[in-house]
Write an enzyme that holds these catalytic residues in place. Structure first.
Site, PDB file in Angstrom:
ATOM      1  NE  ARG A  51      -3.682  -0.984   6.742  1.00  0.00           N
ATOM      2  CZ  ARG A  51      -3.625  -0.036   7.431  1.00  0.00           C
ATOM      3  NH1 ARG A  51      -4.824   0.439   8.299  1.00  0.00           N
ATOM      4  NH2 ARG A  51      -2.517   0.871   7.152  1.00  0.00           N
ATOM      5  CG  HIS A  54       0.980   3.740   5.105  1.00  0.00           C
ATOM      6  ND1 HIS A  54       1.446   4.056   6.236  1.00  0.00           N
ATOM      7  CD2 HIS A  54      -0.316   3.249   5.676  1.00  0.00           C
ATOM      8  CE1 HIS A  54       0.777   4.156   7.343  1.00  0.00           C
ATOM      9  NE2 HIS A  54      -0.446   3.789   6.812  1.00  0.00           N
ATOM     10  CD  GLN A  63      -2.909   1.017   2.427  1.00  0.00           C
ATOM     11  OE1 GLN A  63      -2.715   1.144   3.331  1.00  0.00           O
ATOM     12  NE2 GLN A  63      -4.024   0.800   1.665  1.00  0.00           N
TER      13      GLN A  63
HETATM   14  C1  LIG Z   1       2.748   5.985  10.192  1.00  0.00           C
HETATM   15  C2  LIG Z   1       1.622   4.946  10.237  1.00  0.00           C
HETATM   16  C3  LIG Z   1       0.453   5.180  10.515  1.00  0.00           C
HETATM   17  C4  LIG Z   1      -0.276   4.454  10.708  1.00  0.00           C
HETATM   18  N1  LIG Z   1      -1.724   4.572  11.090  1.00  0.00           N
HETATM   19  C5  LIG Z   1      -2.736   3.827  11.026  1.00  0.00           C
HETATM   20  C6  LIG Z   1      -4.045   4.093  11.481  1.00  0.00           C
HETATM   21  O1  LIG Z   1      -4.409   5.294  11.766  1.00  0.00           O
HETATM   22  N2  LIG Z   1      -4.922   3.205  11.715  1.00  0.00           N
HETATM   23  C7  LIG Z   1      -4.516   1.788  11.371  1.00  0.00           C
HETATM   24  O2  LIG Z   1      -5.323   0.929  11.374  1.00  0.00           O
HETATM   25  N3  LIG Z   1      -3.184   1.606  11.192  1.00  0.00           N
HETATM   26  C8  LIG Z   1      -2.301   2.331  10.970  1.00  0.00           C
HETATM   27  N4  LIG Z   1      -1.132   1.850  10.376  1.00  0.00           N
HETATM   28  C9  LIG Z   1      -0.833   0.739  10.471  1.00  0.00           C
HETATM   29  C10 LIG Z   1      -0.795  -0.018  11.752  1.00  0.00           C
HETATM   30  O3  LIG Z   1      -0.092   0.743  12.673  1.00  0.00           O
HETATM   31  C11 LIG Z   1       0.552  -1.249  11.848  1.00  0.00           C
HETATM   32  O4  LIG Z   1      -0.167  -2.014  10.677  1.00  0.00           O
HETATM   33  C12 LIG Z   1       0.405  -2.004  13.086  1.00  0.00           C
HETATM   34  O5  LIG Z   1       0.697  -1.134  13.921  1.00  0.00           O
HETATM   35  C13 LIG Z   1       1.621  -3.194  13.066  1.00  0.00           C
HETATM   36  O6  LIG Z   1       1.330  -3.613  14.321  1.00  0.00           O
HETATM   37  P1  LIG Z   1       2.255  -4.965  14.591  1.00  0.00           P
HETATM   38  O7  LIG Z   1       1.607  -5.349  15.992  1.00  0.00           O
HETATM   39  O8  LIG Z   1       1.660  -6.091  13.622  1.00  0.00           O
HETATM   40  O9  LIG Z   1       3.723  -4.637  14.783  1.00  0.00           O
HETATM   41  P2  LIG Z   1       4.630  -3.751  15.119  1.00  0.00           P
HETATM   42  O10 LIG Z   1       3.785  -2.680  16.082  1.00  0.00           O
HETATM   43  O11 LIG Z   1       5.412  -3.035  14.142  1.00  0.00           O
HETATM   44  O12 LIG Z   1       5.432  -4.539  16.183  1.00  0.00           O
HETATM   45  C14 LIG Z   1       6.318  -5.377  15.590  1.00  0.00           C
HETATM   46  C15 LIG Z   1       7.246  -6.138  16.835  1.00  0.00           C
HETATM   47  O13 LIG Z   1       8.012  -7.275  16.542  1.00  0.00           O
HETATM   48  C16 LIG Z   1       9.296  -6.996  16.905  1.00  0.00           C
HETATM   49  N5  LIG Z   1      10.290  -7.772  16.073  1.00  0.00           N
HETATM   50  C17 LIG Z   1      10.253  -7.553  14.557  1.00  0.00           C
HETATM   51  N6  LIG Z   1      11.337  -8.262  14.237  1.00  0.00           N
HETATM   52  C18 LIG Z   1      11.806  -8.979  15.427  1.00  0.00           C
HETATM   53  C19 LIG Z   1      12.864  -9.818  15.338  1.00  0.00           C
HETATM   54  N7  LIG Z   1      13.388 -10.392  14.296  1.00  0.00           N
HETATM   55  N8  LIG Z   1      13.133 -10.335  16.628  1.00  0.00           N
HETATM   56  C20 LIG Z   1      12.304  -9.825  17.620  1.00  0.00           C
HETATM   57  N9  LIG Z   1      11.229  -9.049  17.326  1.00  0.00           N
HETATM   58  C21 LIG Z   1      10.946  -8.557  16.220  1.00  0.00           C
HETATM   59  C22 LIG Z   1       9.450  -5.748  17.061  1.00  0.00           C
HETATM   60  O14 LIG Z   1      10.245  -5.455  18.060  1.00  0.00           O
HETATM   61  C23 LIG Z   1       8.029  -5.047  17.517  1.00  0.00           C
HETATM   62  O15 LIG Z   1       7.705  -5.169  19.011  1.00  0.00           O
HETATM   63  C24 LIG Z   1      -0.171   2.945  10.325  1.00  0.00           C
HETATM   64  C25 LIG Z   1       1.128   2.576  10.279  1.00  0.00           C
HETATM   65  C26 LIG Z   1       2.102   3.490   9.899  1.00  0.00           C
HETATM   66  C27 LIG Z   1       3.535   3.168   9.341  1.00  0.00           C
END
Ligand SMILES: Cc1cc2nc3c(=O)[nH]c(=O)nc-3n(C[C@H](O)[C@H](O)[C@H](O)COP(=O)(O)OP(=O)(O)OC[C@H]3O[C@@H](n4cnc5c(N)ncnc54)[C@H](O)[C@@H]3O)c2cc1C
Ligand code: SF4
Ligand code: F3S
Ligand code: FES
Lengths: 584, 116, 247, 129
Positions: free
Chosen positions: A393, A358, A235
């Site tokens: 998305r 994004h 995206q």
């Molecule tokens: C700027 C921005 C704004 C956004 N705004 C929105 C919004 O308004 N609404 C919405 O619905 N979505 C939004 N999104 C999308 C959404 O925020 C993300 O998709 C979501 O937060 C991802 O969360 P997650 O828990 O999957 O991963 P993350 O929060 O990225 O967490 C990943 C975790 O994995 C760990 N990790 C990664 N690799 C390893 C490894 N090799 N070993 C150990 N640990 C590891 C990291 O340390 C981290 O703790 C936005 C995204 C961005 C970039």
């Protein structure tokens, strides 16, 4: 050494401490307090990228809204590639999850009477996006993290980097990880493992994503034998700040912001997105879906109607008519970011913006409970592909997705772990293998002529060239060849840093290897999909082709390490494929 | 249930003393330490002053003020020694500071009681 | 404007160095570059062995705190041009043990955080969620400021009391306790008070006020701590005055 | 917890001279000595007043001796530092609310100065009447 090689044994091991990982951890602690859960994260959990999410989280709560409408918006937003059973489950559970977060203390913005306030978001027909001003992800993540501290049964390994999953006989048994502080490489076993490692925006040069978003979990799963799904769908968000790529949230447009080209014209009206109106209209104009808005930008560039900046063409986001009051109460972070990073004040000035990578719609293939084809291995959050996002998305669907599927994966993994046996002895040998690989092949490489940052730059340039907003077969094929070459070059790149403690050069090398895997999968899946759908737009195949491509793509890793793309039917329940209509 | 601890009470006295010192002390110090000795303001008549100071209300107010300000000083100085000079013998320092304030308070009672 | 600026960076490699050293790097001085961009330039182009933490580069993840010219700063929100013509001293956050180069050990804080119970505590034991706890915008405003903390540790680095006595719970943790106390949905004030009323709690703070001055998110931990003292004092007076049964 | 050899930087005895704000802080804290001094001074005054007119005059003459005057000037400076900083920090240290609405910090600070003026005027009147 072998006695210290296995550091600890847990029932469920969660890789990733972002929104999805923490939600899963709490779900397990609540379902079965007997289970021993561990969260491994390469950064402290509250640094995870969820912290950056600004706009909000969708969940039906308004009186005039219905679950069916949320489902329909999501399906049409996905260009009918989302699995409808998953989307139904998602829409049903999202409000409950968001309420649960409210009970845990999330400071949701409120209406004067104390009820939750909702705002509009792109591609949605009703106002259903919950928000905490414009720091929604920040507040959600801190709420989850702080709430997780309540559960003593959750062990945390902070700043520990997972390098490999331990799999034997089609079952996962844990992971090998490097403790960043000590540099110690150890195995941590778990009867079940949940990957919650977030997105992979860093595969591209210009992204809203944080430095840590290198798609590690996708690569871990891929190498462990779990296929990746729908990787061609990347995206582009239409409004990123030039140079930094910092996101200007879609909420700016939901509050009434306009997109203007260099003539001050609301150009979206030329792209079948409806007619301009002074106040925001749902599913129309600036509130159209992200794929369509980003594509419109490219056409404006072609028509020469964009402005130039040192970082390429830009259009402008106009918030001036909203006034200081609205901006300060609903979008304070946007103002802060513009003042800081662009030195402009959106109350009085136009914000220069351009599309920016994004979000990854694709990811580790899972079923509706987060289970991958590898027994005991689960995935949730951006790193997983359930799929509710299909080819595109909708904004504000990702945050509730983390919660819904984080919790689901947590519960499913808990159930699996309760019945599973402890890790077999063979995994000890696998762990020793991995230690050897890291110490000899990665750490032990002589610093050669190649530099990790150069290869990374080349990879990012390749991906932008080959897998941008518009793609062609030859460009993707050329990109794939270039990546193969980069793989070879990486083998020659040495790690100059010989220190054990906090060796960020080592992690950069490991992350780069992961990203090269992902880039390859993106291009291979993209080549196979000879149609244009959602975020995957091919100049050589400009139309959607439901006859051939109403399917998911699974990328498996062959024994010789090459990728193999296979189809998987899309689950359709009540909503047969139709035309995506916005603004009409 | 909240445990009983002395820190909050000492802190309360410290704060009270701080307010007293901020509000009452400037004028008193200005008058009696500078203005009157240096002749900027005429020396108040002794009889008048004795009447003012000897009034029961003044006595009570002065006593309260003196004690609180002494605790204020002792408390603040104690932490200045910890932080500014990095004094390590913390208990000893505390005994010394509050001890001095205690002796000062006894002296104050003594002096004021004689006027009553 | 000169086209480059010198960074004086503190290096420390625990395997080889007995104490931190200083190393100098010249980096391009560009209008839009932050100190973090400068460090990344070094890492990518000059010296790949330099270690530091960063992630979001937008002032929200809290990982890039360092001392810049002696002041604790988020390096991703601190621009090089503000220090021209330089040199700029870049050191690890003060008051924390140094792990490596610009990376400090946050173990103390992480271990302390759960002690202030930063989660909603309820008298009623609702397990099933149906319907929200109502909260008006005014009630939200009462604690919002204190919920903005990104755990960047700049305040700890600025607080001399923490520097001198690392057992002090410290500004951000106390501000977080205050955040939950002030939340209209929470009933846990008494439990948190029991923790903060201990010696390592609020009493070490001598109201230096630097924590608030350096906080990039305007959290005002100094205010939170002093208010906590008042709250603790009130409760203690009550505890002394009232007979046990009526408390 | 870990086997890493972390480096704890020592904090110099002179840390408070390194930054202006730290220096002001330590000066503020040192005002406590002078507050205590004024308490002693006033107690001596009260004692002298109690002992009769002669003792009272002797006391004031002593207070006019150069050494004491210099000391008192310095003390007065610190006392004013105390007053100003104390007033400035009050709004931060307590959330003042009137009718449930928070009072802006500037108003809290200003009202303290009003209080100071009223008290000072009253004391002045009482003493010189
Ligand atoms: C700027 C921005 C704004 C956004 N705004 C929105 C919004 O308004 N609404 C919405 O619905 N979505 C939004 N999104 C999308 C959404 O925020 C993300 O998709 C979501 O937060 C991802 O969360 P997650 O828990 O999957 O991963 P993350 O929060 O990225 O967490 C990943 C975790 O994995 C760990 N990790 C990664 N690799 C390893 C490894 N090799 N070993 C150990 N640990 C590891 C990291 O340390 C981290 O703790 C936005 C995204 C961005 C970039
Ligand atoms: S209170 Fe401010 S300075 Fe301290 S950790 Fe939180 S955000 Fe950082
Ligand atoms: S700097 Fe430190 S002493 Fe108190 S007011 Fe802030 S915690
Ligand atoms: S890098 Fe996230 S706060 Fe600076």
């Amino acid at each position: 050494m072998s006695d210290s090689l296995v550091r600890a044994a847990h029932d469920v091991l969660i890789v990733g401490g972002g929104g999805a990982g923490l939600r899963a951890a709490i779900a397990i602690a609540e379902t079965n307090p007997q289970l021993d859960v561990a969260v491994i994260s390469k950064v402290y959990p509250m640094r995870s990228h969820t912290v950056s999410a600004e706009g909000g989280a969708a969940g039906v709560i308004a009186a005039d809204d219905t679950l069916d409408e949320h489902i329909y918006d999501t399906i049409s937003g996905s260009d009918w590639l989302g699995d409808q059973d998953a989307i139904e489950a998602f829409a049903h559970e999202a409000p409950r999850e968001l309420l649960q977060l409210e009970h845990w203390g999330c400071p949701w913005s409120r209406q004067p009477d104390g009820h939750i306030a909702v705002r509009a978001f792109g591609g949605m027909k009703k106002m259903r996006t919950w928000f905490a001003a414009d720091k929604t992800g920040f507040h959600m993540l801190h709420t989850l993290f702080q709430t997780s501290l309540k559960y003593n049964e959750v062990t945390r390994y902070d700043e520990v980097f997972v390098t490999r999953l331990l799999v034997d006989d089609g079952r996962v048994h844990g992971a090998v990880a490097v403790g960043l502080m000590t540099g110690k490489i150890q195995a941590v076993t778990g009867k079940a493992v949940i990957l919650c490692t977030g997105g992979c925006g860093k595969v591209f040069p210009f992204t809203t994503n944080a430095n840590i978003n290198t798609g590690d979990g996708m690569s871990l799963a891929y190498r462990a034998g779990a296929p990746l799904k729908d990787m061609e769908f990347v995206q582009y968000h239409p409004t990123g700040l030039p140079f930094t790529g910092i996101l200007i949230t879609e909420a700016t447009r939901a509050e009434g912001g306009w997109l203007l080209n260099k003539d001050g014209y609301r150009y979206l009206q030329d792209y079948d997105l409806g007619k301009p109106s002074p106040t925001p209209e749902l599913r129309s104009m600036e509130l159209g879906p992200r794929d369509r808005l980003s594509q419109a930008f490219v056409h404006e560039v072609e028509k020469g109607r964009t402005s130039d900046s040192p970082w390429g063409p830009v259009v402008h986001l106009d918030l001036r008519h909203l006034g200081e009051q609205v901006i300060d109460t609903r979008l304070p972070f946007v103002r802060e970011l513009c003042l800081k990073y662009e030195r402009i004040d959106p109350v009085h000035e136009l914000i220069p913006v351009r599309p920016v990578v994004h979000y990854m719609m694709g990811g580790v293939h899972t079923d509706i409970d987060g289970a991958t084809p590898v027994a005991g291995l689960y995935a949730a959050g951006e790193t997983a592909c359930v799929s509710i996002n299909g080819a595109n998305r909708l904004g504000s669907n990702s945050l509730p997705e983390l919660l819904v599927f984080g919790a689901r994966a947590g519960r499913a993994a808990a159930e699996y772990a309760s019945a599973a046996r402890a890790a077999p002895a063979v995994i000890e040998a696998q762990a020793a293998d991995e230690v050897r690989r890291l110490e000899r092949d990665v750490m032990g490489r002589e610093p050669g002529t190649e530099r990790i940052s150069t290869i990374r730059d080349d990879m990012q340039a390749t991906m932008e060239e080959a897998a941008g907003i518009y793609r062609t077969g030859p460009a993707m094929a050329k990109g794939a060849d270039a990546l193969a070459e980069l793989q070879q070059r990486l083998l020659k790149a040495g790690v100059a840093d010989t220190s054990r403690s906090f060796n960020t050069e080592l992690t950069a090398a490991l992350e780069l290897a992961n990203m090269l895997d992902i880039g390859e999968c993106i291009l291979r899946s993209g080549l196979e999909r000879e149609e244009s759908r959602g975020a995957h737009q091919r100049l050589d195949f400009p139309d959607r082709d439901d006859r051939r491509f109403l399917i998911h793509h699974l990328v498996h890793r062959n024994p010789d390490e090459t990728p193999r793309v296979a189809p998987l039917p899309v689950t359709i329940t009540r909503w047969p494929p139709g035309e995506r209509i916005y603004g009409r | 249930m909240t445990k009983r601890r002395v820190e909050p009470l000492v802190w309360l006295m410290f704060s009270g003393g701080g307010v007293m010192a901020a509000v009452f002390l400037p004028i008193l110090a200005f008058l009696f330490a500078l203005a009157i000795p240096l002749g900027w303001v005429a020396r108040p008549d002794h009889v008048h002053l004795l009447a003012v100071v000897g009034h029961p209300v003044t006595l009570v107010v002065l006593l309260g003020m003196f004690v609180l300000m002494l605790v204020h000083s002792a408390h603040r100085f104690r932490y200045t020694l910890y932080d500014g000079l990095q004094v390590k013998r913390k208990t000893f320092t505390a005994v010394l500071c509050y001890g001095a304030a205690f002796i000062g308070s006894i002296a104050a009672v003594n002096v004021l009681a004689r006027l009553a | 404007m000169p086209d480059s600026i010198r960074l004086e960076v503190t290096r420390y490699r625990p395997d080889t160095d007995s104490e931190p050293q200083r190393q100098e790097y010249d980096v391009p001085l560009r209008k839009e570059w932050t100190v973090l961009d400068g460090l990344n330039h070094v890492k990518n182009e000059v010296d790949t062995t330099l270690s530091f933490r960063w992630s979001c580069r937008m002032g929200i993840c809290g990982s890039c705190g360092m001392n810049v010219d002696g002041e604790p700063k988020l390096t991703c929100a601190t621009f090089l041009t503000d220090y021209a013509p330089g040199p700029v001293r870049v050191e690890p956050l003060a008051n924390f043990p140094v792990v490596r180069d610009l990376v400090v050990d946050l173990f103390d804080f992480m271990e302390r955080l759960p002690r202030v119970k930063p989660w909603i505590i309820r008298d009623d034991d609702v397990t099933e969620v149906d319907g929200e706890y109502l909260q008006t915008p005014e009630e939200l405003d009462a604690y919002k400021q204190f919920s903005m903390c990104i755990n960047c540790m700049l305040c700890y680095s600025a607080c001399p009391v923490y520097g001198l006595d690392p057992t002090f719970i410290g500004p951000a943790a106390i501000a977080l306790a205050e955040r939950y106390d002030l939340d209209s949905r929470d009933h846990g004030a008494r439990e948190r008070l029991d923790v903060l009323i201990e010696h390592e709690g609020v009493w070490g703070c001598t109201f230096v006020g630097e924590c608030t001055r350096v906080c990039p998110k305007h959290v005002d931990p100094a205010g939170a701590i002093q208010r906590y003292k008042l709250k603790a004092a009130k409760e203690s007076v009550k505890a002394f005055l009232l007979p046990r049964g009526t408390r | 917890m870990t086997e890493v050899r972390t480096y704890r930087r020592p904090m110099s005895i002179w840390w408070w001279t390194k930054k202006r704000s730290y220096f002001v802080f330590v000066m503020r804290e040192l005002s406590s000595i002078f507050v205590a001094w004024f308490v002693v001074f006033l107690l001596l005054l009260v004692r002298a007043v109690g002992r009769g007119g002669a003792a009272y005059d002797d006391f004031l003459d002593w207070a006019a001796s150069p050494g004491i005057v210099v000391l008192n000037f310095i003390a007065m400076g610190f006392l004013l530092l105390h007053t100003v900083t104390w007033f400035n920090l009050t709004p931060q240290a307590m959330a003042v609310r009137v009718h449930g609405r928070p009072v802006p910090p500037a108003v809290v600070i200003a009202s303290q100065y009003v209080g100071l003026v009223v008290v000072s005027a009253f004391v002045y009147w009482l003493v010189t009447r």
